[in-house]
Write a protein that holds these residues in place. Structure first.
Motif, mmCIF file in Angstrom:
data_model
loop_
_atom_site.group_PDB
_atom_site.id
_atom_site.type_symbol
_atom_site.label_atom_id
_atom_site.label_comp_id
_atom_site.label_asym_id
_atom_site.label_seq_id
_atom_site.Cartn_x
_atom_site.Cartn_y
_atom_site.Cartn_z
ATOM 1 N N VAL A 152 0.824 -1.214 0.000
ATOM 2 C CA VAL A 152 0.000 0.000 0.000
ATOM 3 C C VAL A 152 0.859 1.265 0.000
ATOM 4 O O VAL A 152 0.412 2.326 -0.454
ATOM 5 N N LYS A 153 2.090 1.179 0.506
ATOM 6 C CA LYS A 153 2.964 2.355 0.570
ATOM 7 C C LYS A 153 4.038 2.319 -0.519
ATOM 8 O O LYS A 153 5.059 2.993 -0.413
ATOM 9 N N HIS A 154 3.807 1.488 -1.558
ATOM 10 C CA HIS A 154 4.688 1.431 -2.738
ATOM 11 C C HIS A 154 6.143 1.128 -2.377
ATOM 12 O O HIS A 154 7.080 1.650 -2.970
ATOM 13 N N LYS A 155 6.334 0.254 -1.382
ATOM 14 C CA LYS A 155 7.688 -0.167 -1.009
ATOM 15 C C LYS A 155 8.203 -1.178 -2.018
ATOM 16 O O LYS A 155 7.434 -1.928 -2.618
ATOM 17 N N GLN A 194 13.470 -4.461 1.527
ATOM 18 C CA GLN A 194 13.022 -4.394 2.914
ATOM 19 C C GLN A 194 13.873 -5.287 3.815
ATOM 20 O O GLN A 194 14.466 -6.268 3.365
ATOM 21 N N HIS A 200 4.433 -6.316 5.981
ATOM 22 C CA HIS A 200 4.061 -5.344 4.950
ATOM 23 C C HIS A 200 2.619 -5.576 4.519
ATOM 24 O O HIS A 200 2.242 -6.697 4.150
ATOM 25 N N GLY A 216 -0.538 -4.993 1.973
ATOM 26 C CA GLY A 216 -0.732 -4.719 0.556
ATOM 27 C C GLY A 216 -1.749 -5.666 -0.049
ATOM 28 O O GLY A 216 -2.581 -6.231 0.663
#
Length: 464
Positions: free
Chosen positions: A40-43, A48, A54, A56
């Motif tokens: 969701v935070k475009h990582k 990581q 995470h 998503g």
């Protein structure tokens, strides 16, 4: 089998639930997960840190399959020692299958039974006895079996074996060195210290071997046969022990015609109670089959509870008849603990109880119908189990494979000890020492073959 590729499986039980966990392991596990995961935070999932979560979506092209939580574990700091990803999705069976099929199309194959734990063993994260303890931990259904599995999974058993093997290996090296200098007649190994080591190893092995009798019943449950004549209250007692109406109860003699079994945990130990058909002379063909099964269950049981109707005992000649039956059971099953229980104690007075006690010492008195004395019977049954080893956190052997290897190792150690006492040549003792080391290695997995690993891990569940 290629253990370098990427595998996937459902790590939670099959079927619908609140959530499901799909596990991926392999060198490219994170790369494959990154192909189908949109955070969701475009990582960038590949960048990581290990041991991070995470949020998503799992996507198949433009199609969103589910909102998920991805757990990231980078090798070697993971369960398998490889890169591992766990996808927590909603527990719909449709979603589970969609996620797994998507991962299969993107470079994974379905994991075999126990393959994640097998990779943990192959990558040095667990030894073989610890890996087997994982399966025991999953299968544990009472406090005692859970405690033993946890102790073995943490390496208690394997550490004890590894220490003995290391000490024996050090002396074995000195014995082998003597063989290289046989012509010089040089002794490198101190024979007195070696004899002391062998005596200590033999003592430890005997203790571990003896613990298997306790470990086996704790792991598999202790079968207890409830036997007696018809209408003495066997089914009522079973219901009282289980605290539920498990067996049919009636005043008609011969109501129970087949064995009824159920389990109960007492003091953290699993007991499997077997309600049997009443023992009597009968012309009824079906009841006769049930009575025959009663004796079969007595043969299989670890403990026999012989139930008597106290109301009948006060009649003329009944005490003599019952004592003959007790003697018959003891002669037929001399090694089995026999608990003599007088039921319907609420139907007789204290004077009659004292009279019966004088004729049948050690007899327990209870009323299954009223629930009186049932706890005392449970305490008596628990006393037959050696729980002292559990309280002292001693190593207890529960695995038949380990037991077999320990027996073989003890046999070889005794041969070496005999050779030392008889002053046999070093080359003869060296053969037996190598065999003992081999059997120690079988337990921890320092000696393995594909067939052995296949047999062990075939019993695991998929996803573990």
């Amino acid at each position: 089998m290629n253990y370098q590729d990427n595998i996937v499986a459902l790590a939670t039980p099959s079927g619908a639930g609140a959530i499901a966990v799909v596990r991926i392991s392999g060198q490219d596990a994170i790369v494959i997960a990154d192909k189908v995961f949109r955070p969701v935070k475009h990582k960038d999932l590949l960048k990581q840190k290990t041991h991070t979560l995470h949020l998503g979506h799992i996507v198949d092209g433009a199609k969103v399959i589910d909102e998920v939580l991805v757990s990231l574990f980078k090798g070697p700091n993971s369960y398998t020692g490889e890169n591992t990803v766990e996808i927590s999705c909603h527990g719909s069976t449709y979603i589970q299958q969609q996620v797994i099929q998507l991962l299969l199309r993107n470079g994974c194959r379905m994991a075999q039974a126990g393959e994640f734990t097998l990779r943990a063993f192959l990558n040095g994260k667990l030894d073989l006895s610890q890996a087997e303890a994982v399966a025991d931990l999953i299968a544990s259904d009472n406090e005692a079996s859970h405690q033993i599995a946890m102790q073995q999974m943490r390496g208690g058993f394997s550490n004890e074996i590894a220490q003995l093997r290391t000490e024996l290996l050090n002396f074995a090296s000195l014995i082998e060195l003597e063989l290289d200098f046989a012509e010089e007649d040089v002794a490198f190994a101190d024979r007195a210290q070696f004899r002391e080591l062998l005596d200590r190893i033999e003592k430890v092995l005997k203790r571990l071997i003896d613990s298997f009798a306790t470990g086996n019943v704790i792991k598999n449950g202790i079968p207890v046969a409830i036997v007696g004549e018809p209408n003495v209250g066997k089914s009522t007692l079973l219901n009282a022990l289980l605290n539920e109406e498990r067996a049919i109860v009636s005043d008609i003699a011969g109501t129970t015609r087949d064995t009824i079994e159920d389990e109960l945990v007492i003091g953290g130990i699993g007991f499997r109670f077997i309600d049997t058909a009443g023992i009597r002379d009968t012309q009824d063909v079906v009841e006769s089959i049930g009575i025959r099964k009663t004796f079969e269950k007595m043969e299989q049981a670890q403990v026999v509870v012989y139930l008597i109707d106290n109301g009948q005992l006060i009649l003329d000649n009944e005490l003599q008849k019952v004592n003959l039956e007790i003697e018959k059971i003891r002669n037929q099953f001399p090694l089995k603990p026999l608990v003599i229980v007088g039921n319907k104690a609420d139907k007789i007075d204290n004077g009659q109880i004292d009279a019966i006690k004088s004729q049948i010492p050690g007899m327990l008195f209870l009323s299954a119908k009223e629930g009186i004395g049932v706890e005392e019977l449970k305490a008596t049954l628990l006393s037959f189990v050696n729980t002292g080893a559990l309280r002292n956190n001693e190593t207890i052997v529960t695995n038949t494979r380990h037991y077999d290897s320990l027996l073989k190792a003890l046999e070889e150690i005794q041969k070496v000890n005999y050779g030392l006492q008889m002053n046999l040549p070093s080359d003869l003792m060296a053969i037996d020492i190598r065999e003992a080391l081999y059997h120690f290695g079988e337990i921890t997995g320092q000696v393995t073959n594909d067939e052995l690993l296949g047999n062990i891990f075939a019993n695991f569940c998929i996803g573990k």
